[in-house]
Design an enzyme around this catalytic site. Structure first.
Site: not given
Ligand code: SAM
Length: 254
Positions: A35, A169, A57
């Protein structure tokens, strides 16, 4: 050749935050589907001849639908053997990992899951606990945006509680999240935003609910980001009572 799918949580960004089990799965994979939020340096652990397919994406690039990803999982497992599906954070936190397991099982493909450190846990990297003794009894992980693109009703519920609220998100819905808290008199509730957490270009801002929208705009906070709301955010490490600091150290005169 055995068809197999291993779902692997790559952690929140810093490649060192994947598990040893996750690295071993990557090293054993015949095909890796990865991803956008996955650090590509993790692919260096793969076999030289492993097939690596980007399914995330990115702006100006074709983004794969979930149906396409499901098809890639099944086709590659049946054709090449061991598929590792490398996902940002944890595969079971707002990540559709369960659907990917389901489709593989439906085709008789063996499955395994390697859980990951979620972005939910990022606050600890910046000295913000999710729970603190005597301050809160729970934390809620909420997606601000439902699969229909609407604001989740849970945002209003968590805003009424004393729980720490962790919103994923949520950056595009920051104003409405703030309104939900302010509607319950929480104007001065501490709140933080962690952007690109655990990466070298991470940004962390902390303030109160009545000021967060302005500060986020001023600091040009970008996605991916989590919003953490609750008294734990305002707590300073110095405020925590640590009894043994007041006791004479046994080895002081040794
Ligand atoms: C589709 S979700 C996936 C979440 C992922 N499976 C997890 O456990 O973190 C994507 C969201 O995770 C959060 N996110 C993922 N990586 C991040 C990071 N390095 N810093 C801050 N937020 C993050 C944000 O809110 C983003 O919009």
């Amino acid at each position: 050749m055995e068809a197999k799918l291993t779902l692997v949580g790559a952690g929140p960004g810093d490649p060192e935050l994947i598990s040893l089990k996750g690295i071993k799965a990557i090293a054993a994979a015949d095909v890796i589907l990865y991803d956008a939020l996955v650090d590509e340096s993790l692919l260096e652990y793969a076999k030289k001849d492993a097939i690596k397919i980007y399914v995330g994406k990115r702006a100006n690039q074709h983004s794969h639908s979930q149906d396409e990803i499901n098809k890639l999982i099944v086709d590659n497992a049946l054709k090449h053997g061991h598929v590792v599906r490398l996902k940002g954070g944890d595969p079971f936190v707002f990540a559709r990992g369960y659907e990917e397991l389901a489709i593989a099982k439906a085709y008789g493909i063996k499955t395994e899951s390697v859980i990951g450190i979620s972005s939910v846990n990022l606050s600890g990297l910046y000295d913000i606990p999710l729970t603190s003794r005597g301050t809160n009894e729970s934390f809620w992980v909420v997606t601000a945006t439902t699969c229909k693109g609407e604001l989740s009703k849970d945002v209003t519920l968590v805003a009424q509680s004393t729980a720490t609220g962790i919103f994923l998100m949520g950056l595009g819905k920051l104003k409405v999240i703030v309104e939900a808290y302010r509607a319950h008199g929480k104007d001065k509730l501490p709140v933080a935003i962690i952007s690109r957490g655990s990466r070298p270009d991470a940004q962390v801002i902390k303030t109160t609910m009545d000021n967060i929208v302005e500060l986020a705009e001023k600091e040009k906070i970008q996605s991916p980001a989590i919003i953490v709301a609750g008294e734990v955010v305002g707590q300073e490490l110095e405020e925590i009572k640590v009894d043994y600091l007041n006791q004479p150290l046994a080895y002081a005169n040794a």
